[in-house]
Write an enzyme that holds these catalytic residues in place. Structure first.
Site, PDB file in Angstrom:
ATOM      1  N   LYS A 266       3.751   5.838   7.283  1.00 39.01           N
ATOM      2  CA  LYS A 266       2.750   6.075   6.235  1.00 39.01           C
ATOM      3  C   LYS A 266       1.363   5.670   6.733  1.00 39.01           C
ATOM      4  CE  LYS A 266       1.324   4.372   1.628  1.00 39.01           C
ATOM      5  NZ  LYS A 266       1.698   3.631   0.416  1.00 39.01           N
ATOM      6  N   ASP A 271      -6.052   2.856   0.269  1.00 37.28           N
ATOM      7  CA  ASP A 271      -5.388   3.290  -0.955  1.00 37.28           C
ATOM      8  C   ASP A 271      -6.089   2.654  -2.161  1.00 37.28           C
ATOM      9  OD1 ASP A 271      -3.733   4.042  -3.009  1.00 37.28           O
ATOM     10  OD2 ASP A 271      -2.032   2.781  -2.377  1.00 37.28           O
ATOM     11  N   LYS A 278      -6.537   1.503  -8.848  1.00 32.74           N
ATOM     12  CA  LYS A 278      -6.022   0.133  -8.815  1.00 32.74           C
ATOM     13  C   LYS A 278      -7.033  -0.829  -9.444  1.00 32.74           C
ATOM     14  CE  LYS A 278      -3.264   0.422  -4.543  1.00 32.74           C
ATOM     15  NZ  LYS A 278      -1.942   0.185  -5.150  1.00 32.74           N
ATOM     16  N   ASP A 289      -2.787  -0.104   4.247  1.00 37.08           N
ATOM     17  CA  ASP A 289      -1.762   0.835   3.797  1.00 37.08           C
ATOM     18  C   ASP A 289      -1.383   1.854   4.876  1.00 37.08           C
ATOM     19  OD1 ASP A 289      -0.009   1.275   1.724  1.00 37.08           O
ATOM     20  OD2 ASP A 289      -1.307   2.687   0.670  1.00 37.08           O
ATOM     21  N   ASP A 348      -1.284   6.765  -7.808  1.00 35.91           N
ATOM     22  CA  ASP A 348      -1.158   5.610  -6.917  1.00 35.91           C
ATOM     23  C   ASP A 348       0.195   5.589  -6.203  1.00 35.91           C
ATOM     24  OD1 ASP A 348      -1.936   3.336  -5.617  1.00 35.91           O
ATOM     25  OD2 ASP A 348      -1.700   1.989  -7.350  1.00 35.91           O
ATOM     26  N   GLU A 350       1.267   7.465  -3.911  1.00 35.52           N
ATOM     27  CA  GLU A 350       0.825   8.515  -2.995  1.00 35.52           C
ATOM     28  C   GLU A 350       1.562   8.502  -1.663  1.00 35.52           C
ATOM     29  OE1 GLU A 350      -0.560   5.601  -3.173  1.00 35.52           O
ATOM     30  OE2 GLU A 350      -0.517   5.156  -1.039  1.00 35.52           O
ATOM     31  N   ARG A 352       4.694   8.166  -0.972  1.00 41.84           N
ATOM     32  CA  ARG A 352       5.896   8.998  -0.994  1.00 41.84           C
ATOM     33  C   ARG A 352       5.544  10.479  -0.926  1.00 41.84           C
ATOM     34  NH1 ARG A 352       7.717   6.405  -6.590  1.00 41.84           N
ATOM     35  NH2 ARG A 352       6.520   4.717  -5.642  1.00 41.84           N
TER      36      ARG A 352
HETATM   37  N1  BES Z   1       0.362   1.010  -1.078  1.00 39.09           N
HETATM   38  C1  BES Z   1       0.923   0.734  -2.357  1.00 39.09           C
HETATM   39  C2  BES Z   1       2.047  -0.304  -2.302  1.00 39.09           C
HETATM   40  C3  BES Z   1       1.644  -1.693  -1.912  1.00 39.09           C
HETATM   41  C4  BES Z   1       1.304  -2.615  -2.877  1.00 39.09           C
HETATM   42  C5  BES Z   1       1.666  -2.092  -0.596  1.00 39.09           C
HETATM   43  C6  BES Z   1       0.948  -3.901  -2.534  1.00 39.09           C
HETATM   44  C7  BES Z   1       1.321  -3.382  -0.249  1.00 39.09           C
HETATM   45  C8  BES Z   1       0.973  -4.292  -1.205  1.00 39.09           C
HETATM   46  C9  BES Z   1       1.492   2.019  -2.957  1.00 39.09           C
HETATM   47  O1  BES Z   1       0.825   3.178  -2.629  1.00 39.09           O
HETATM   48  C10 BES Z   1       1.429   1.874  -4.433  1.00 39.09           C
HETATM   49  O2  BES Z   1       0.344   1.824  -4.947  1.00 39.09           O
HETATM   50  N2  BES Z   1       2.577   1.813  -5.078  1.00 39.09           N
HETATM   51  C11 BES Z   1       2.632   1.660  -6.488  1.00 39.09           C
HETATM   52  C12 BES Z   1       3.703   2.593  -7.004  1.00 39.09           C
HETATM   53  C13 BES Z   1       3.697   2.744  -8.488  1.00 39.09           C
HETATM   54  C14 BES Z   1       2.436   3.441  -8.949  1.00 39.09           C
HETATM   55  C15 BES Z   1       4.909   3.514  -8.908  1.00 39.09           C
HETATM   56  C16 BES Z   1       2.976   0.210  -6.789  1.00 39.09           C
HETATM   57  O3  BES Z   1       3.720  -0.408  -6.015  1.00 39.09           O
HETATM   58  O4  BES Z   1       2.451  -0.329  -7.743  1.00 39.09           O
HETATM   59 ZN    ZN Z   2      -0.185   3.170  -0.881  1.00 33.28          ZN
HETATM   60 MN    MN Z   3      -0.778   3.578  -3.952  1.00 33.39          MN
END
Ligand code: BES
Ligand code: ZN
Ligand code: MN
Length: 499
Positions: A266, A271, A278, A289, A348, A350, A352
């Site tokens: 990834k 992000d 966020k 990220d 968010d 993204e 996946r």
């Molecule tokens: N890059 C983030 C996940 C992340 C969070 C990595 C904290 C490292 C530290 C990912 O893109 C994300 O935002 N995931 C969301 C998914 C949700 C919207 C279903 C999450 O984990 O909140």
């Molecule tokens: Zn992310």
């Molecule tokens: Mn995200």
């Protein structure tokens, strides 16, 4: 830092400092430790009689060796109980030792491998010492313009060994240095700020590590991605001025016809969450990220430098997730590269999306196995904490191989289940699938989503959201970017080499 292997005796080495690794229950000094002690008229023994230094794990102490010794200081470092000793303890202890010396601004140290610490594992002992020292001393300095001197590295570590062990030790140290280079390279990429690590700059870095012969790099730009129909990747990038890049690194170390292992990383260079923006707290950390991408690039480089007998393809979808005017919106439906349609619930989620296109693209290589690595879900940190990789996948043999590699590398990993019921949670009313499954089992529904885009090849997903970034110092992982997954994946590739 430079680590070299030299023939000789530690006790006769002219150096600023010698490092002695001491077990907690060691009653008597032996080998090089006894010889070093002799040179000082028994100073080490004297210290061990006190309770000042007991050899407890990660304890350190400094002694001044006196006039009759060719070395100025002795750094004692505790390994803990001998019967609990592992390669991981050696990495941690050596890191602690060189960090202590570094704080004292000692520029030079020597250490001897005590083979009986890890009986029958000479290679592992050398590799652990080299990696502990190199990784423990890592610092990210390109943006410090004022304090360079204060944070200077320890320039030299010598590993002093018997002439009979020299060939083995030198060869293993060379390999361990390549692996340490790879971890540090991944850390550098991840540490770089988002404004100076865009998808295009990441692609430039990939071209730089490829020599065009053994390791070949190609990059698909926006026009090509459009014509291919990589719409999930394009959709994530649509809210940013930075164009997406799809980076491909190919290495052939086995028979031409042998099916490759595909690694997909990834590569979100930042992000922000997109329209599902966020919160401000810690948003700065989302420059990390692209840690999966960094790991994959570092592994490709190390694999080529080590000349491993494997065929490897690395796929890196890279984009920036921003809330610009053209951005993807909740409720939008995206037609992915695989042909499957995706309803966007949360922009968010993204990672996946871009991985969905990469995993579908992987199919064209008829891979022996596909491993993706991603900072995918905050839920994985909630479930396993920040030091543990979450593993999910469809193939038991592949999972077992990765588990084994994780134990050798000292990168903790735990499997989560991928039962059918989880894919119920990502069913969409109007599209083939939706990109989030609600609050429950967030790491698993993310993997279940990816699984919709994997072919019938063996597949494993590694969620490194926790371990990619250390919120505090650990023995050989300074606070910040960790290079998570690099040693694990190199170890895995080493183990599956063609004989
Ligand atoms: N890059 C983030 C996940 C992340 C969070 C990595 C904290 C490292 C530290 C990912 O893109 C994300 O935002 N995931 C969301 C998914 C949700 C919207 C279903 C999450 O984990 O909140
Ligand atoms: Zn992310
Ligand atoms: Mn995200």
């Amino acid at each position: 830092m430079k680590i070299t292997v030299k023939k000789g005796k530690l006790a006769q080495t002219k150096t600023q400092s010698v490092i002695l690794l001491i077990c907690e229950d060691e009653k008597k000094l032996s080998g090089e430790a006894a010889a070093v002690d002799n040179k000082t008229g028994g100073l080490v023994k004297e210290m061990l009689k006190s309770t000042d230094f007991t050899g407890k794990a990660l304890q350190t102490a400094v002694l001044y060796a006196g006039k009759n010794a060719p070395f100025r200081r002795i750094l004692l470092a505790g390994l803990g109980k001998k019967n609990e000793l592992t390669a991981e303890k050696v990495r941690q202890t050596v890191a602690k030792a060189v960090r202590h010396l570094c704080e004292l601004k000692v520029g030079q140290a020597a250490v001897a491998p005590e083979w009986n610490l890890l009986p029958g594992q000479k290679n592992t002992l050398i590799a652990s010492m080299v990696q502990g020292a190199r990784l423990g001393l890592y610092k990210y300095l390109p943006y410090k313009t004022q304090e360079k001197d204060d944070s200077a590295e320890m320039p030299r570590l010598e590993i002093i060994c018997d002439p009979a062990d020299y060939t083995l030790a030198a060869a293993e140290a060379r390999k361990a240095n390549i692996i340490a280079d790879a971890v540090c390279f991944a850390r550098d990429l991840v540490s770089a700020p988002g404004n100076e690590m865009t998808p295009s700059i990441l692609a430039r870095q990939a071209r730089k590590i490829a020599d065009g012969k053994k390791l070949v790099c190609s990059v698909l730009g926006k026009a090509k991605l459009k014509s291919l129909g990589m719409n999930a990747l394009l959709a994530v990038a649509a809210g940013s001025h930075e164009p997406p890049q799809f980076i491909v690194l190919e290495y052939k170390g086995a028979k031409k016809s042998a099916p490759p292992v595909v690694l997909a990383g990834k590569g979100l260079t930042f992000d922000a969450g997109g329209i599902s923006l966020k919160v401000a707290a810690k948003m700065d950390e989302m420059k990390m990220d692209m840690a999966g991408a960094a790991a994959v690039m570092a592994v490709a480089h190390a694999t080529a430098r080590l000349g491993l007998a494997v065929n490897l393809v690395c796929l890196i979808p890279a984009a920036e997730n921003m809330p610009g005017g053209g951005a993807l919106k909740p409720g939008d439906i995206v037609r992915s590269y695989s042909g499957k349609t995706i309803e966007i619930i949360n922009t968010d989620a993204e990672g996946r999306l871009i991985l969905a296109d990469a995993l579908a693209y992987a199919y064209r290589y008829k891979p022996a196995a596909v491993i993706d690595i991603a900072t995918l879900t905050g839920a994985c940190i909630v479930a396993l904490g920040e030091e543990v990789i979450g593993m999910l996948g469809t193939d038991d043999a592949l999972k077992a191989g990765i588990k084994k590699a994780s134990e050798a590398a000292g990168e903790l990993l735990w499997e989560l289940p991928l039962w059918d019921m989880y894919s119920e949670m990502i069913k969409s009313d109007i599209a083939d699938v939706k990109n989030t499954g609600g609050r429950q089992a967030g790491t698993i529904t993310a993997a279940a989503f990816l699984n919709k885009f994997t072919g019938d090849y063996p597949w494993v997903h590694l969620d490194i959201a926790g371990p990619a970034w250390a919120s505090k110092d650990r023995p050989y992982t300074p606070k910040g970017a960790s290079g998570a997954g690099v040693r694990l994946l190199i170890e895995y590739l080493k183990n599956i080499q063609a004989k």
